[in-house]
Design a protein around this motif. Structure first.
Motif, PDB file in Angstrom:
ATOM      1  N   GLY A 176      56.085  34.795  42.806  1.00 56.69           N
ATOM      2  CA  GLY A 176      56.516  34.257  41.518  1.00 56.69           C
ATOM      3  C   GLY A 176      56.908  35.286  40.482  1.00 56.69           C
ATOM      4  O   GLY A 176      57.187  34.932  39.331  1.00 56.69           O
ATOM      5  N   ALA A 177      56.953  36.567  40.849  1.00 62.91           N
ATOM      6  CA  ALA A 177      57.347  37.601  39.898  1.00 62.91           C
ATOM      7  C   ALA A 177      58.853  37.574  39.676  1.00 62.91           C
ATOM      8  O   ALA A 177      59.628  37.170  40.546  1.00 62.91           O
ATOM      9  CB  ALA A 177      56.934  38.978  40.415  1.00 62.91           C
ATOM     10  N   LYS A 178      59.256  38.022  38.507  1.00 66.91           N
ATOM     11  CA  LYS A 178      60.670  38.152  38.181  1.00 66.91           C
ATOM     12  C   LYS A 178      61.112  39.592  38.400  1.00 66.91           C
ATOM     13  O   LYS A 178      60.298  40.522  38.315  1.00 66.91           O
ATOM     14  CB  LYS A 178      60.926  37.750  36.725  1.00 66.91           C
ATOM     15  CG  LYS A 178      60.578  36.307  36.405  1.00 66.91           C
ATOM     16  CD  LYS A 178      60.781  36.027  34.915  1.00 66.91           C
ATOM     17  CE  LYS A 178      60.378  34.603  34.570  1.00 66.91           C
ATOM     18  NZ  LYS A 178      60.501  34.340  33.111  1.00 66.91           N
ATOM     19  N   ILE A 179      62.394  39.791  38.679  1.00 67.07           N
ATOM     20  CA  ILE A 179      62.935  41.136  38.791  1.00 67.07           C
ATOM     21  C   ILE A 179      63.210  41.632  37.380  1.00 67.07           C
ATOM     22  O   ILE A 179      64.130  41.172  36.713  1.00 67.07           O
ATOM     23  CB  ILE A 179      64.219  41.155  39.642  1.00 67.07           C
ATOM     24  CG1 ILE A 179      63.930  40.614  41.049  1.00 67.07           C
ATOM     25  CG2 ILE A 179      64.793  42.562  39.727  1.00 67.07           C
ATOM     26  CD1 ILE A 179      65.159  40.527  41.937  1.00 67.07           C
ATOM     27  N   VAL A 180      62.373  42.544  36.905  1.00 70.20           N
ATOM     28  CA  VAL A 180      62.473  43.030  35.528  1.00 70.20           C
ATOM     29  C   VAL A 180      62.661  44.546  35.545  1.00 70.20           C
ATOM     30  O   VAL A 180      62.218  45.230  36.459  1.00 70.20           O
ATOM     31  CB  VAL A 180      61.213  42.671  34.709  1.00 70.20           C
ATOM     32  CG1 VAL A 180      61.054  41.162  34.619  1.00 70.20           C
ATOM     33  CG2 VAL A 180      59.964  43.298  35.311  1.00 70.20           C
ATOM     34  N   PRO A 181      63.324  45.087  34.537  1.00 73.72           N
ATOM     35  CA  PRO A 181      63.528  46.548  34.484  1.00 73.72           C
ATOM     36  C   PRO A 181      62.240  47.272  34.125  1.00 73.72           C
ATOM     37  O   PRO A 181      61.464  46.797  33.295  1.00 73.72           O
ATOM     38  CB  PRO A 181      64.585  46.712  33.391  1.00 73.72           C
ATOM     39  CG  PRO A 181      64.416  45.517  32.505  1.00 73.72           C
ATOM     40  CD  PRO A 181      64.007  44.398  33.422  1.00 73.72           C
ATOM     41  N   ILE A 182      62.017  48.389  34.773  1.00 69.98           N
ATOM     42  CA  ILE A 182      60.887  49.253  34.438  1.00 69.98           C
ATOM     43  C   ILE A 182      61.380  50.691  34.325  1.00 69.98           C
ATOM     44  O   ILE A 182      62.555  50.969  34.557  1.00 69.98           O
ATOM     45  CB  ILE A 182      59.744  49.165  35.481  1.00 69.98           C
ATOM     46  CG1 ILE A 182      60.230  49.594  36.866  1.00 69.98           C
ATOM     47  CG2 ILE A 182      59.151  47.775  35.509  1.00 69.98           C
ATOM     48  CD1 ILE A 182      59.093  49.745  37.883  1.00 69.98           C
ATOM     49  N   ILE A 183      60.470  51.589  33.955  1.00 69.94           N
ATOM     50  CA  ILE A 183      60.704  53.029  33.811  1.00 69.94           C
ATOM     51  C   ILE A 183      61.987  53.354  33.048  1.00 69.94           C
ATOM     52  O   ILE A 183      62.689  54.313  33.370  1.00 69.94           O
ATOM     53  CB  ILE A 183      60.640  53.778  35.166  1.00 69.94           C
ATOM     54  CG1 ILE A 183      61.643  53.244  36.192  1.00 69.94           C
ATOM     55  CG2 ILE A 183      59.233  53.701  35.729  1.00 69.94           C
ATOM     56  CD1 ILE A 183      61.643  54.023  37.516  1.00 69.94           C
ATOM     57  N   GLY A 184      62.267  52.544  32.025  1.00 70.89           N
ATOM     58  CA  GLY A 184      63.386  52.832  31.146  1.00 70.89           C
ATOM     59  C   GLY A 184      64.748  52.472  31.691  1.00 70.89           C
ATOM     60  O   GLY A 184      65.774  52.838  31.104  1.00 70.89           O
ATOM     61  N   MET A 185      64.795  51.742  32.795  1.00 67.96           N
ATOM     62  CA  MET A 185      66.084  51.352  33.369  1.00 67.96           C
ATOM     63  C   MET A 185      66.726  50.259  32.526  1.00 67.96           C
ATOM     64  O   MET A 185      66.047  49.540  31.787  1.00 67.96           O
ATOM     65  CB  MET A 185      65.894  50.884  34.815  1.00 67.96           C
ATOM     66  CG  MET A 185      65.422  51.984  35.748  1.00 67.96           C
ATOM     67  SD  MET A 185      65.169  51.403  37.441  1.00 67.96           S
ATOM     68  CE  MET A 185      66.856  50.964  37.909  1.00 67.96           C
ATOM     69  N   PRO A 186      68.057  50.100  32.638  1.00 71.54           N
ATOM     70  CA  PRO A 186      68.729  49.054  31.865  1.00 71.54           C
ATOM     71  C   PRO A 186      68.374  47.671  32.382  1.00 71.54           C
ATOM     72  O   PRO A 186      67.839  47.541  33.498  1.00 71.54           O
ATOM     73  CB  PRO A 186      70.216  49.365  32.089  1.00 71.54           C
ATOM     74  CG  PRO A 186      70.266  50.113  33.379  1.00 71.54           C
ATOM     75  CD  PRO A 186      68.997  50.915  33.415  1.00 71.54           C
ATOM     76  N   PRO A 187      68.629  46.632  31.607  1.00 70.16           N
ATOM     77  CA  PRO A 187      68.351  45.265  32.055  1.00 70.16           C
ATOM     78  C   PRO A 187      69.003  44.970  33.405  1.00 70.16           C
ATOM     79  O   PRO A 187      70.059  45.507  33.725  1.00 70.16           O
ATOM     80  CB  PRO A 187      68.952  44.399  30.941  1.00 70.16           C
ATOM     81  CG  PRO A 187      68.931  45.285  29.737  1.00 70.16           C
ATOM     82  CD  PRO A 187      69.184  46.671  30.241  1.00 70.16           C
ATOM     83  N   VAL A 188      68.343  44.139  34.168  1.00 68.05           N
ATOM     84  CA  VAL A 188      68.832  43.813  35.506  1.00 68.05           C
ATOM     85  C   VAL A 188      70.154  43.055  35.409  1.00 68.05           C
ATOM     86  O   VAL A 188      70.265  42.057  34.697  1.00 68.05           O
ATOM     87  CB  VAL A 188      67.788  42.961  36.259  1.00 68.05           C
ATOM     88  CG1 VAL A 188      68.304  42.600  37.642  1.00 68.05           C
ATOM     89  CG2 VAL A 188      66.472  43.703  36.355  1.00 68.05           C
ATOM     90  N   THR A 189      71.150  43.559  36.118  1.00 69.59           N
ATOM     91  CA  THR A 189      72.462  42.911  36.102  1.00 69.59           C
ATOM     92  C   THR A 189      72.884  42.435  37.483  1.00 69.59           C
ATOM     93  O   THR A 189      74.016  41.998  37.675  1.00 69.59           O
ATOM     94  CB  THR A 189      73.534  43.884  35.568  1.00 69.59           C
ATOM     95  OG1 THR A 189      73.563  45.052  36.393  1.00 69.59           O
ATOM     96  CG2 THR A 189      73.241  44.273  34.136  1.00 69.59           C
ATOM     97  N   THR A 190      71.985  42.549  38.454  1.00 72.45           N
ATOM     98  CA  THR A 190      72.308  42.133  39.806  1.00 72.45           C
ATOM     99  C   THR A 190      71.292  41.118  40.294  1.00 72.45           C
ATOM    100  O   THR A 190      70.120  41.171  39.928  1.00 72.45           O
ATOM    101  CB  THR A 190      72.337  43.334  40.766  1.00 72.45           C
ATOM    102  OG1 THR A 190      72.569  42.855  42.103  1.00 72.45           O
ATOM    103  CG2 THR A 190      71.017  44.094  40.756  1.00 72.45           C
ATOM    104  N   ASN A 191      71.746  40.193  41.117  1.00 73.02           N
ATOM    105  CA  ASN A 191      70.856  39.237  41.764  1.00 73.02           C
ATOM    106  C   ASN A 191      70.515  39.684  43.175  1.00 73.02           C
ATOM    107  O   ASN A 191      70.017  38.904  43.976  1.00 73.02           O
ATOM    108  CB  ASN A 191      71.503  37.847  41.789  1.00 73.02           C
ATOM    109  CG  ASN A 191      71.615  37.240  40.402  1.00 73.02           C
ATOM    110  OD1 ASN A 191      70.713  37.405  39.587  1.00 73.02           O
ATOM    111  ND2 ASN A 191      72.702  36.552  40.141  1.00 73.02           N
ATOM    112  N   HIS A 192      70.822  40.943  43.479  1.00 72.50           N
ATOM    113  CA  HIS A 192      70.595  41.507  44.797  1.00 72.50           C
ATOM    114  C   HIS A 192      69.285  42.303  44.775  1.00 72.50           C
ATOM    115  O   HIS A 192      69.273  43.463  44.354  1.00 72.50           O
ATOM    116  CB  HIS A 192      71.773  42.421  45.167  1.00 72.50           C
ATOM    117  CG  HIS A 192      71.846  42.762  46.623  1.00 72.50           C
ATOM    118  ND1 HIS A 192      70.748  43.187  47.342  1.00 72.50           N
ATOM    119  CD2 HIS A 192      72.879  42.768  47.499  1.00 72.50           C
ATOM    120  CE1 HIS A 192      71.097  43.437  48.584  1.00 72.50           C
ATOM    121  NE2 HIS A 192      72.388  43.191  48.703  1.00 72.50           N
TER     122      HIS A 192
END
Length: 353
Positions: free
Chosen positions: A243-259
């Protein structure tokens, strides 16, 4: 931090190895009221005599700080407002039980750890007193009283988030304190953020330790990058299944891919290029070289168990875990040649055609 908002918070760092000591030193030098609590007797004695020394990439700092042995926790009279827990994931339960009697009634425990330890902390002190955290720093310690931190403040990264929504409004004040040592982001979905870090850890920690190489060298070893990524892919599958979401960590930009697999590659590449150096040893390999056990079940084993609960398998992580336990049982030596054992399993996992 307490019911008396003007009071300077009493802060404890429980676990002052390579990570906890370097972060705690920054707190001391920033003028905060800090106590170190540590299980390595020689380390406590060295800190008492010479302070804690932190070797950074381009500078060295030293901080004088009160340091206590574990057995001295029972002598503490004034409770702590904040406890930063920086012990191994497998030590979380007993360490939280140790500190709970000297935690203020409205105090908070912040788990600066690998793995999904926030729930273990919450089970003991309550969800309302628990803040989950993600930490990205490379460091090592082999000499009492001295830690070597390979990331200065500009490349040290943290995320903080409360488990209880009622506590979330207090997280920013904790983040402000932690910013003396690196970049800190506040999130309202710390569970997903911790899963994303576990994805990276599953790919890098134990796999590189099995081949007894620094992280970068392991990733460059023929065939190992594919193995490590595959372990991360399985971990991402487990995260999504949980149930986790794919979220940005370690200063990366917001997630722009569904891959999901592409995002695993991006996170792993960020760790390799920004947060590690040529000689960076993962915490797992450091543990083995010190004769200690590593966080096997708490990372790769967590992936296996999560996918198993959803009727799926994790063959790469299973092979990683099996080899790791063989190494800890002294029936297998950690060495570069073990790459062939991992690559063999990876090759067998690729669908034909």
């Amino acid at each position: 931090m307490t019911s008396h908002s003007t009071k300077t918070p009493r802060i404890a760092f429980l676990g002052t190895g390579a990570q906890g000591a370097s972060i705690g030193a920054d707190f001391v030098l920033a003028g905060h009221d800090v106590t170190f609590i540590e299980q390595w007797p020689d380390h406590v004695n060295a800190i008492r005599e010479n302070g804690i020394t932190v070797n950074l990439p381009s500078r060295t700092i030293n901080a004088k700080v009160k340091a206590l042995h574990l057995c001295e926790v029972a002598e503490i009279k004034e409770p702590f407002d904040l406890v930063f827990l920086v012990v191994k994931a497998y030590d979380t339960k007993w360490a939280t039980q140790l500190i709970e009697p000297v935690l203020a009634k409205d105090g908070l425990v912040i788990g600066l750890q690998n793995g999904m330890t926030h729930e273990d902390i919450a089970a003991i002190v309550g969800r309302e007193r628990t803040i989950g955290a993600v930490i990205e720093i490379a460091s090592n310690m082999f000499v009492p009283g001295v830690t070597n931190r390979q990331n200065d403040h500009d490349t040290s990264w943290f995320a903080l988030g409360a488990l209880d929504p009622q506590t979330q409004e207090r997280v920013e004040s904790v983040a402000d304190l932690l910013r003396c040592t690196g970049t800190v982001e506040v999130t309202d979905d710390i569970r997903s953020a911790k899963w994303m870090k576990l994805v990276v850890n599953a790919a890098e920690l134990i796999p590189s330790a099995i081949v007894n190489l620094p992280l970068g060298d392991a990733a460059r070893s023929p065939g190992m990058l594919e193995v490590m990524r595959a372990a991360g892919y399985e971990a991402m599958q487990a995260a999504i299944a949980d149930g986790a979401k794919i979220v940005p960590i370690i200063g990366m930009p917001p997630v722009t891919t569904n891959h999901p697999e592409r995002y695993v590659d991006q996170i792993f590449e960020e760790v390799l290029t920004v947060f590690s150096q040529a000689d960076t040893l993962t915490t797992s390999l450091q543990d083995w070289r010190k004769g200690r056990r590593a966080e096997i079940q708490e990372v790769n084993g967590w992936v296996i168990d999560t996918l198993k609960a959803h009727g799926r398998t994790a063959p790469i992580n299973q092979r990683v875990v099996d080899l790791a336990y063989e190494i800890e049982a002294n029936t297998l030596e950690a060495k570069p040649e073990n790459a062939a054992l991992l690559i063999e399993t990876y090759a067998a996992s690729i669908p034909a055609g």
